[in-house]
Design a protein around this motif. Sequence first.
Motif, PDB file in Angstrom:
ATOM      1  N   TYR A 187       0.820  -1.208   0.000  1.00 19.29           N
ATOM      2  CA  TYR A 187       0.000   0.000   0.000  1.00 19.29           C
ATOM      3  C   TYR A 187       0.854   1.259   0.000  1.00 19.29           C
ATOM      4  O   TYR A 187       1.917   1.300   0.599  1.00 19.29           O
ATOM      5  CB  TYR A 187      -0.920   0.009   1.228  1.00 19.29           C
ATOM      6  N   ASN A 188       0.325   2.294  -0.666  1.00 17.99           N
ATOM      7  CA  ASN A 188       0.945   3.609  -0.735  1.00 17.99           C
ATOM      8  C   ASN A 188       2.372   3.513  -1.279  1.00 17.99           C
ATOM      9  O   ASN A 188       3.332   3.933  -0.659  1.00 17.99           O
ATOM     10  CB  ASN A 188       0.927   4.304   0.628  1.00 17.99           C
ATOM     11  N   ILE A 189       2.490   2.985  -2.485  1.00 17.19           N
ATOM     12  CA  ILE A 189       3.781   2.805  -3.156  1.00 17.19           C
ATOM     13  C   ILE A 189       4.389   4.162  -3.496  1.00 17.19           C
ATOM     14  O   ILE A 189       3.707   5.037  -4.025  1.00 17.19           O
ATOM     15  CB  ILE A 189       3.590   2.005  -4.462  1.00 17.19           C
ATOM     16  N   GLN A 190       5.683   4.297  -3.211  1.00 15.55           N
ATOM     17  CA  GLN A 190       6.404   5.517  -3.574  1.00 15.55           C
ATOM     18  C   GLN A 190       7.757   5.138  -4.152  1.00 15.55           C
ATOM     19  O   GLN A 190       8.329   4.119  -3.787  1.00 15.55           O
ATOM     20  CB  GLN A 190       6.577   6.421  -2.359  1.00 15.55           C
ATOM     21  N   ASP A 191       8.252   5.968  -5.044  1.00 11.91           N
ATOM     22  CA  ASP A 191       9.548   5.772  -5.703  1.00 11.91           C
ATOM     23  C   ASP A 191       9.650   4.365  -6.314  1.00 11.91           C
ATOM     24  O   ASP A 191      10.621   3.650  -6.127  1.00 11.91           O
ATOM     25  CB  ASP A 191      10.690   6.031  -4.726  1.00 11.91           C
ATOM     26  N   PHE A 192       8.636   3.999  -7.071  1.00 10.93           N
ATOM     27  CA  PHE A 192       8.539   2.679  -7.692  1.00 10.93           C
ATOM     28  C   PHE A 192       9.517   2.569  -8.859  1.00 10.93           C
ATOM     29  O   PHE A 192       9.537   3.416  -9.746  1.00 10.93           O
ATOM     30  CB  PHE A 192       7.109   2.460  -8.189  1.00 10.93           C
ATOM     31  N   LYS A 193      10.323   1.530  -8.856  1.00 12.72           N
ATOM     32  CA  LYS A 193      11.262   1.265  -9.950  1.00 12.72           C
ATOM     33  C   LYS A 193      11.059  -0.164 -10.416  1.00 12.72           C
ATOM     34  O   LYS A 193      11.093  -1.102  -9.625  1.00 12.72           O
ATOM     35  CB  LYS A 193      12.693   1.478  -9.487  1.00 12.72           C
ATOM     36  N   LEU A 194      10.870  -0.307 -11.715  1.00 13.92           N
ATOM     37  CA  LEU A 194      10.658  -1.612 -12.315  1.00 13.92           C
ATOM     38  C   LEU A 194      11.811  -1.899 -13.259  1.00 13.92           C
ATOM     39  O   LEU A 194      12.100  -1.122 -14.160  1.00 13.92           O
ATOM     40  CB  LEU A 194       9.337  -1.630 -13.091  1.00 13.92           C
ATOM     41  N   GLY A 195      12.475  -3.011 -13.030  1.00 12.02           N
ATOM     42  CA  GLY A 195      13.581  -3.421 -13.883  1.00 12.02           C
ATOM     43  C   GLY A 195      13.102  -4.371 -14.962  1.00 12.02           C
ATOM     44  O   GLY A 195      11.942  -4.345 -15.375  1.00 12.02           O
ATOM     45  N   ASP A 196      13.968  -5.245 -15.386  1.00 18.95           N
ATOM     46  CA  ASP A 196      13.667  -6.206 -16.448  1.00 18.95           C
ATOM     47  C   ASP A 196      12.695  -7.267 -15.942  1.00 18.95           C
ATOM     48  O   ASP A 196      12.992  -7.992 -15.002  1.00 18.95           O
ATOM     49  CB  ASP A 196      14.962  -6.861 -16.914  1.00 18.95           C
ATOM     50  N   ILE A 197      11.536  -7.344 -16.567  1.00 18.77           N
ATOM     51  CA  ILE A 197      10.555  -8.370 -16.206  1.00 18.77           C
ATOM     52  C   ILE A 197      10.377  -9.391 -17.334  1.00 18.77           C
ATOM     53  O   ILE A 197       9.502 -10.236 -17.270  1.00 18.77           O
ATOM     54  CB  ILE A 197       9.190  -7.759 -15.828  1.00 18.77           C
ATOM     55  N   ASN A 198      11.206  -9.330 -18.351  1.00 22.93           N
ATOM     56  CA  ASN A 198      11.070 -10.228 -19.483  1.00 22.93           C
ATOM     57  C   ASN A 198      11.703 -11.593 -19.259  1.00 22.93           C
ATOM     58  O   ASN A 198      11.449 -12.518 -20.009  1.00 22.93           O
ATOM     59  CB  ASN A 198      11.653  -9.589 -20.747  1.00 22.93           C
ATOM     60  N   ASN A 199      12.539 -11.713 -18.261  1.00 22.24           N
ATOM     61  CA  ASN A 199      13.150 -13.005 -17.965  1.00 22.24           C
ATOM     62  C   ASN A 199      12.247 -13.818 -17.049  1.00 22.24           C
ATOM     63  O   ASN A 199      11.367 -13.276 -16.385  1.00 22.24           O
ATOM     64  CB  ASN A 199      14.524 -12.805 -17.316  1.00 22.24           C
ATOM     65  N   PHE A 200      12.494 -15.091 -17.003  1.00 17.12           N
ATOM     66  CA  PHE A 200      11.696 -15.976 -16.149  1.00 17.12           C
ATOM     67  C   PHE A 200      12.620 -16.573 -15.103  1.00 17.12           C
ATOM     68  O   PHE A 200      13.372 -17.503 -15.389  1.00 17.12           O
ATOM     69  CB  PHE A 200      11.044 -17.076 -16.996  1.00 17.12           C
ATOM     70  N   TYR A 201      12.604 -15.994 -13.934  1.00 17.72           N
ATOM     71  CA  TYR A 201      13.471 -16.442 -12.866  1.00 17.72           C
ATOM     72  C   TYR A 201      12.755 -16.302 -11.532  1.00 17.72           C
ATOM     73  O   TYR A 201      11.775 -15.576 -11.406  1.00 17.72           O
ATOM     74  CB  TYR A 201      14.785 -15.661 -12.842  1.00 17.72           C
ATOM     75  N   LYS A 202      13.274 -16.999 -10.547  1.00 18.05           N
ATOM     76  CA  LYS A 202      12.697 -16.960  -9.208  1.00 18.05           C
ATOM     77  C   LYS A 202      13.177 -15.703  -8.494  1.00 18.05           C
ATOM     78  O   LYS A 202      14.366 -15.426  -8.452  1.00 18.05           O
ATOM     79  CB  LYS A 202      13.097 -18.210  -8.434  1.00 18.05           C
ATOM     80  N   VAL A 203      12.232 -14.948  -7.936  1.00 18.50           N
ATOM     81  CA  VAL A 203      12.562 -13.688  -7.283  1.00 18.50           C
ATOM     82  C   VAL A 203      12.792 -13.898  -5.784  1.00 18.50           C
ATOM     83  O   VAL A 203      12.319 -14.867  -5.194  1.00 18.50           O
ATOM     84  CB  VAL A 203      11.458 -12.629  -7.501  1.00 18.50           C
ATOM     85  N   LEU A 204      13.525 -12.979  -5.198  1.00 18.13           N
ATOM     86  CA  LEU A 204      13.794 -12.998  -3.762  1.00 18.13           C
ATOM     87  C   LEU A 204      13.721 -11.566  -3.262  1.00 18.13           C
ATOM     88  O   LEU A 204      14.453 -10.702  -3.741  1.00 18.13           O
ATOM     89  CB  LEU A 204      15.171 -13.591  -3.488  1.00 18.13           C
ATOM     90  N   PHE A 205      12.821 -11.306  -2.314  1.00 16.02           N
ATOM     91  CA  PHE A 205      12.604  -9.956  -1.814  1.00 16.02           C
ATOM     92  C   PHE A 205      13.277  -9.743  -0.471  1.00 16.02           C
ATOM     93  O   PHE A 205      13.319 -10.637   0.367  1.00 16.02           O
ATOM     94  CB  PHE A 205      11.106  -9.675  -1.649  1.00 16.02           C
ATOM     95  N   GLU A 206      13.763  -8.532  -0.308  1.00 23.57           N
ATOM     96  CA  GLU A 206      14.230  -8.074   0.993  1.00 23.57           C
ATOM     97  C   GLU A 206      13.272  -6.958   1.415  1.00 23.57           C
ATOM     98  O   GLU A 206      13.064  -6.002   0.658  1.00 23.57           O
ATOM     99  CB  GLU A 206      15.652  -7.543   0.889  1.00 23.57           C
ATOM    100  N   ILE A 207      12.688  -7.099   2.587  1.00 18.76           N
ATOM    101  CA  ILE A 207      11.756  -6.099   3.110  1.00 18.76           C
ATOM    102  C   ILE A 207      12.380  -5.521   4.366  1.00 18.76           C
ATOM    103  O   ILE A 207      12.615  -6.238   5.338  1.00 18.76           O
ATOM    104  CB  ILE A 207      10.379  -6.719   3.408  1.00 18.76           C
ATOM    105  N   THR A 208      12.649  -4.225   4.342  1.00 17.34           N
ATOM    106  CA  THR A 208      13.301  -3.550   5.458  1.00 17.34           C
ATOM    107  C   THR A 208      12.313  -2.626   6.147  1.00 17.34           C
ATOM    108  O   THR A 208      11.685  -1.784   5.494  1.00 17.34           O
ATOM    109  CB  THR A 208      14.498  -2.716   4.950  1.00 17.34           C
ATOM    110  N   ASN A 209      12.173  -2.783   7.452  1.00 23.04           N
ATOM    111  CA  ASN A 209      11.323  -1.901   8.242  1.00 23.04           C
ATOM    112  C   ASN A 209      12.089  -0.599   8.464  1.00 23.04           C
ATOM    113  O   ASN A 209      13.139  -0.598   9.102  1.00 23.04           O
ATOM    114  CB  ASN A 209      10.960  -2.554   9.567  1.00 23.04           C
ATOM    115  N   VAL A 210      11.559   0.502   7.928  1.00 22.90           N
ATOM    116  CA  VAL A 210      12.207   1.806   8.041  1.00 22.90           C
ATOM    117  C   VAL A 210      11.361   2.782   8.860  1.00 22.90           C
ATOM    118  O   VAL A 210      11.548   4.001   8.770  1.00 22.90           O
ATOM    119  CB  VAL A 210      12.537   2.403   6.644  1.00 22.90           C
TER     120      VAL A 210
END
Length: 114
Positions: free
Chosen positions: A59-82
Motif C-alpha cells: 500500500y501507498n507505493i512511492q519511488d517505484f522502480k521496475l527493472g527487467d521483467i522479461n526473464n523468467f526467474y525466481k525472485v527474492l525480496f528483501e523487506i526492510t522496516n524503516v
Amino acid sequence: MSKEKLNEIYKLVKETGYVQSINMYREMDNDSTKEYNLILSLSTCPFYEGDTRIKLVFYNIQDFKLGDINNFYKVLFEITNVADRQLEDIRYYVNEIEYNMVSFWCSDIEYKSF
C-alpha cells in the motif's frame, strides 16, 4: 508488521517465487486519491493444481522502480522496516535483491496464500 509475519512472507516467497502477475492500481476514494497500491502474485513453476500461490499487496507505493521483467526467474525480496526513520507514511523498503526486478517504498503490506 511483526517479525513473525515478515518471516512468513519470506517463507511463502521462497516456496513460490515466480511472478504470475504484477498489478498497480489507485483507489479513487476521497482519502487515497494520491496513493498507488501494488499486487504481486507469485506461484511455483511449473504450477500444479494444489500448489501454493501467494498474493502480496503493498500500500501507498512511492519511488517505484521496475527493472527487467522479461526473464523468467525466481525472485527474492528483501523487506526492510524503516519506520524508525520517521518518513511520512512510509514503513517499509522493498527490493528484489537477485535481479533488481522491482524496488519501492510503501506504508503497509498484506499477504495471502491460496
